[in-house]
Design a protein around this motif. Structure first.
Motif, PDB file in Angstrom:
ATOM      1  N   LYS A 550       0.798  -1.225   0.000  1.00  0.00           N
ATOM      2  CA  LYS A 550       0.000   0.000   0.000  1.00  0.00           C
ATOM      3  C   LYS A 550       0.832   1.278   0.000  1.00  0.00           C
ATOM      4  N   VAL A 551       2.084   1.200   0.411  1.00  0.00           N
ATOM      5  CA  VAL A 551       2.930   2.397   0.371  1.00  0.00           C
ATOM      6  C   VAL A 551       3.424   2.616  -1.052  1.00  0.00           C
ATOM      7  N   GLU A 552       3.952   3.799  -1.310  1.00  0.00           N
ATOM      8  CA  GLU A 552       4.619   4.039  -2.586  1.00  0.00           C
ATOM      9  C   GLU A 552       5.792   3.068  -2.717  1.00  0.00           C
ATOM     10  N   PRO A 553       6.025   2.519  -3.904  1.00  0.00           N
ATOM     11  CA  PRO A 553       7.080   1.503  -4.035  1.00  0.00           C
ATOM     12  C   PRO A 553       8.437   1.930  -3.480  1.00  0.00           C
ATOM     13  N   ASP A 554       8.796   3.201  -3.640  1.00  0.00           N
ATOM     14  CA  ASP A 554      10.106   3.625  -3.159  1.00  0.00           C
ATOM     15  C   ASP A 554      10.177   3.661  -1.639  1.00  0.00           C
ATOM     16  N   ALA A 555       9.032   3.653  -0.967  1.00  0.00           N
ATOM     17  CA  ALA A 555       9.005   3.681   0.499  1.00  0.00           C
ATOM     18  C   ALA A 555       9.152   2.289   1.111  1.00  0.00           C
ATOM     19  N   ILE A 556       9.108   1.250   0.290  1.00  0.00           N
ATOM     20  CA  ILE A 556       9.231  -0.112   0.825  1.00  0.00           C
ATOM     21  C   ILE A 556      10.550  -0.276   1.567  1.00  0.00           C
ATOM     22  N   LYS A 557      11.607   0.352   1.079  1.00  0.00           N
ATOM     23  CA  LYS A 557      12.926   0.193   1.702  1.00  0.00           C
ATOM     24  C   LYS A 557      12.965   0.730   3.124  1.00  0.00           C
ATOM     25  N   ASP A 558      12.024   1.595   3.481  1.00  0.00           N
ATOM     26  CA  ASP A 558      12.026   2.207   4.810  1.00  0.00           C
ATOM     27  C   ASP A 558      11.117   1.496   5.799  1.00  0.00           C
ATOM     28  N   ILE A 559      10.422   0.461   5.352  1.00  0.00           N
ATOM     29  CA  ILE A 559       9.537  -0.287   6.253  1.00  0.00           C
ATOM     30  C   ILE A 559      10.371  -1.021   7.289  1.00  0.00           C
ATOM     31  N   GLN A 560       9.921  -0.966   8.532  1.00  0.00           N
ATOM     32  CA  GLN A 560      10.644  -1.607   9.624  1.00  0.00           C
ATOM     33  C   GLN A 560       9.852  -2.769  10.207  1.00  0.00           C
ATOM     34  N   VAL A 561      10.598  -3.766  10.666  1.00  0.00           N
ATOM     35  CA  VAL A 561      10.008  -4.869  11.416  1.00  0.00           C
ATOM     36  C   VAL A 561       9.748  -4.386  12.840  1.00  0.00           C
ATOM     37  N   VAL A 562       8.506  -4.491  13.270  1.00  0.00           N
ATOM     38  CA  VAL A 562       8.121  -4.092  14.623  1.00  0.00           C
ATOM     39  C   VAL A 562       8.262  -5.266  15.588  1.00  0.00           C
ATOM     40  N   GLU A 563       7.885  -6.457  15.120  1.00  0.00           N
ATOM     41  CA  GLU A 563       7.908  -7.630  15.992  1.00  0.00           C
ATOM     42  C   GLU A 563       8.084  -8.883  15.145  1.00  0.00           C
ATOM     43  N   THR A 564       8.829  -9.839  15.685  1.00  0.00           N
ATOM     44  CA  THR A 564       9.013 -11.142  15.048  1.00  0.00           C
ATOM     45  C   THR A 564       8.514 -12.209  16.000  1.00  0.00           C
ATOM     46  N   VAL A 565       7.681 -13.104  15.486  1.00  0.00           N
ATOM     47  CA  VAL A 565       7.076 -14.172  16.295  1.00  0.00           C
ATOM     48  C   VAL A 565       7.478 -15.505  15.695  1.00  0.00           C
ATOM     49  N   LYS A 566       8.084 -16.360  16.491  1.00  0.00           N
ATOM     50  CA  LYS A 566       8.501 -17.688  16.046  1.00  0.00           C
ATOM     51  C   LYS A 566       7.773 -18.748  16.865  1.00  0.00           C
ATOM     52  N   ASN A 567       7.075 -19.654  16.164  1.00  0.00           N
ATOM     53  CA  ASN A 567       6.291 -20.690  16.841  1.00  0.00           C
ATOM     54  C   ASN A 567       5.373 -20.095  17.909  1.00  0.00           C
ATOM     55  N   GLY A 568       4.803 -18.940  17.593  1.00  0.00           N
ATOM     56  CA  GLY A 568       3.845 -18.322  18.495  1.00  0.00           C
ATOM     57  C   GLY A 568       4.440 -17.492  19.611  1.00  0.00           C
ATOM     58  N   GLU A 569       5.766 -17.440  19.711  1.00  0.00           N
ATOM     59  CA  GLU A 569       6.420 -16.691  20.779  1.00  0.00           C
ATOM     60  C   GLU A 569       7.172 -15.494  20.200  1.00  0.00           C
ATOM     61  N   THR A 570       7.043 -14.343  20.842  1.00  0.00           N
ATOM     62  CA  THR A 570       7.768 -13.154  20.405  1.00  0.00           C
ATOM     63  C   THR A 570       9.254 -13.331  20.658  1.00  0.00           C
ATOM     64  N   VAL A 571      10.054 -13.190  19.599  1.00  0.00           N
ATOM     65  CA  VAL A 571      11.504 -13.342  19.722  1.00  0.00           C
ATOM     66  C   VAL A 571      12.238 -12.031  19.437  1.00  0.00           C
ATOM     67  N   PHE A 572      11.513 -11.044  18.933  1.00  0.00           N
ATOM     68  CA  PHE A 572      12.066  -9.698  18.755  1.00  0.00           C
ATOM     69  C   PHE A 572      10.918  -8.702  18.820  1.00  0.00           C
ATOM     70  N   LYS A 573      11.178  -7.586  19.509  1.00  0.00           N
ATOM     71  CA  LYS A 573      10.200  -6.494  19.548  1.00  0.00           C
ATOM     72  C   LYS A 573      10.968  -5.190  19.562  1.00  0.00           C
ATOM     73  N   ARG A 574      10.686  -4.355  18.573  1.00  0.00           N
ATOM     74  CA  ARG A 574      11.399  -3.076  18.469  1.00  0.00           C
ATOM     75  C   ARG A 574      10.924  -2.119  19.546  1.00  0.00           C
ATOM     76  N   ASN A 575      11.878  -1.441  20.172  1.00  0.00           N
ATOM     77  CA  ASN A 575      11.512  -0.450  21.177  1.00  0.00           C
ATOM     78  C   ASN A 575      10.790   0.711  20.511  1.00  0.00           C
ATOM     79  N   PRO A 576       9.702   1.190  21.125  1.00  0.00           N
ATOM     80  CA  PRO A 576       8.953   2.288  20.506  1.00  0.00           C
ATOM     81  C   PRO A 576       9.801   3.566  20.451  1.00  0.00           C
TER      82      PRO A 576
END
Length: 576
Positions: A550-576
């Motif tokens: 949904k973002v402009e294609p050139d903005a894709i490079k700036d998208i950040q991962v907020v949280e990563t969940v592995k097997n249902g458990e949060t393994v990374f969460k970005r500090n706000p």
């Protein structure tokens, strides 16, 4: 279905949450089931099907996706005592699966002196490189491996447009050995002390498949090591010295991967580092799945072990064999059928790179072992001459053994020709291409091979149109393991200078996401359990701050991962 909740549905969900929380202890429910988690309130993109499909809510329990669909039905499926996760307008997608990378080396990139050029870091010239190494040179850092080391320098971007040499690195130290790794991973540069430590001198011959670059006298090593003159020494010099250093490298590399949304990582050329990965698996330290491909020189040692399986043991397994047929195109060691327009230092106008394994019969014998044992084989080939060799040696084996379901994979294929793509389709070879090159080296490729051929690097659209199964990859630590940047390059194909490198080869954002989720799951024989948000699959999830579709294609490079969940458990969460 609609991507976002209406205010009425959101209110309903909160009402249900309040009611169930009042009725039931959240640690259990009447049926005795483990409490579920419900994701809602954002774009939940399933990656199932050839066109984008969104659902209103997703329910996971015991590390598995239990429900996707309507919000009200999700609440019913979740049952009493469930946890609610409001995405707050962010985007939920399946966990990322890189088509090719070198996970065991992520720690080197995370810890070593950072020599990447802008925008990833600040190494723009050789004086800056020297200063970065000087600043990194502390007793604590040297104690990790016994060497001063850094990763990611790029001669094509350095202002001097040349490799550093031992003379440059001697300005950092003549007392301690130094090794720096080229961004391609196919070259190393060492200082005079490093040459001494490695036993490399005027009488040392070039190994097969490698070059020790020399001074003007044609004899004295200048510190630059290519391919098989470099790679074995990288392993020797940069191995952690003790368990504390080993743990630091591992944790830093794993944390980096998780911060970029990886739930499955690949070690694309496992050698002795397989033992370190296996040891971390045994110790229960892996937080994501890692699949290794054993270098062909070591398959007799490691294939057939308990790790050689389609199933993970403590998040680790061996997936097959790796064979390397040539080198790096931006480093000009990829094996071509035509000369490079700009040969590297010390080479003449007919220079076209060189093979890692010159003999077809040797290559065919290696690949025969893979076919005979039904191993999946990843084959690194960048130059078209290397891919000609790959096709010549694969074809008789397909005729001998049949195609089967080995999912043999071309890795990189930077200078692949259209007729070679036709052959790979015929031989049932998956193409894992590397469109990051369009940004990092697109301008350089045009100088090396010409404007027309330069527009055809990483021909992702042509590969899809010809019916090949496709993935894309980071090849980290060649570049940072930033898969949103990988997606962006596949979509935009914009170089450092801002020109488009082969507009007709662009992927749509959805196709690029498929190439790091469901298509990559297929490459790794894991499409039944990963790669899309479907009931029964593993709850490997990534929350993104924006929707790549949904973002402009050139903005894709700036998208950040907020949280990563592995097997249902949060393994990374970005500090706000």
């Amino acid at each position: 279905m609609k991507a976002n909740f209406t205010y009425g549905i959101t209110a309903c969900l909160f009402f249900c949450l309040i009611v169930t929380a009042c009725r039931q202890d959240p640690s259990s429910n009447a049926s005795g089931k483990t409490p579920a988690t419900v994701y809602y309130g954002g774009d939940i993109l399933t990656m199932e099907g050839e066109t984008p499909e969104y659902v209103d809510a997703l329910v996971i329990r015991n590390g598995v996706i239990e429900f996707t669909g309507d919000a009200g039905e999700a609440m019913e499926a979740a049952g009493a005592g469930h946890k609610m996760v409001n995405l707050n307008g962010q985007t939920l997608v399946p966990g990322f699966i890189d088509g090719h990378a070198h996970f065991a080396n992520y720690g080197l990139q995370a810890i070593g002196a950072q020599l990447l050029a802008p925008p990833d870091a600040g190494c723009k010239d050789i004086p800056t490189l020297i200063q970065i190494l000087r600043e990194w040179n502390t007793p604590e850092n040297r104690a990790l491996t016994g060497w001063i080391f850094g990763t990611g320098f790029d001669d094509s971007v350095l202002e001097e447009k040349r490799f550093p040499t031992r003379h440059d690195l001697d300005q950092v130290s003549t007392e301690y050995p130094i090794m720096i790794l080229h961004i391609s991973g196919h070259f190393a540069v060492v200082n005079s002390k490093g040459l001494e430590m490695l036993g490399l001198g005027p009488d040392t011959p070039d190994p097969e498949g490698g070059v020790i670059r020399r001074e003007a006298d044609g004899i004295t090593p200048n510190g630059v090591l290519e391919e098989l003159a470099a790679i074995p020494y990288m392993i020797k010099a940069l191995m952690p010295l003790d368990t504390t250093a080993t743990e630091r490298f591992f944790q830093a590399g794993q944390d980096m991967a998780l911060s970029y949304g990886y739930t499955t990582a690949q070690e694309g050329r496992a050698m002795q580092n397989h033992q370190l990965l296996a040891a971390n698996a045994e110790a229960g330290k892996l937080k994501l799945d890692v699949v290794s491909y054993i270098d062909y020189l070591l398959v007799d040692q490691y294939m057939g072990s308990k790790w050689d399986s389609k199933a993970y043991t403590n998040h680790y397994r061996i997936g097959g064999m790796k064979v390397t047929l040539d080198g790096s195109p931006q480093g000009r060691t990829a094996w071509r059928t035509q000369p490079y327009l700009i040969p590297p230092d010390g080479q003449g106008p007919e220079y076209a790179g060189y093979p890692a394994i010159p003999s077809d019969s040797t290559v065919q014998a290696i690949l025969d072992k893979g076919f005979r044992n039904n191993w999946q084989t990843l084959i690194h080939a960048n130059g078209d001459a290397a891919m000609d060799q790959m096709i010549r040696t694969l074809r008789p084996l397909v005729e001998k053994y049949g195609k089967g379901d080995r999912r043999n994979t071309l890795i990189h294929g930077q200078y692949v020709r259209e007729d070679q793509l036709d052959s790979f389709r015929e031989l049932d070879v998956i193409a894992s291409l590397f469109p990051l090159h369009t940004f990092y080296w697109g301008d350089w490729h045009k100088q090396l091979i010409g404007d027309s051929l330069g527009n055809r690097i990483s021909p992702t659209r042509t590969a899809l149109n010809k019916g090949l199964k496709l993935t894309i990859h980071s090849d980290a630590p060649v570049a940072l393991p930033n898969l949103m940047r990988v997606v962006w390059t596949a979509v935009q194909r914009t170089s450092r200078s801002g020109i488009v490198i082969g507009e007709g080869e662009r992927l749509t954002p959805y196709e690029a996401l498929q190439a790091i989720t469901i298509w990559s799951a297929y490459q790794h024989f894991e499409e039944e359990s990963k790669g899309s948000l479907v009931v029964g699959k593993i709850a490997d999830l990534v929350i993104l701050d924006q929707n790549p579709l949904k973002v402009e294609p050139d903005a894709i490079k700036d998208i950040q991962v907020v949280e990563t969940v592995k097997n249902g458990e949060t393994v990374f969460k970005r500090n706000p």
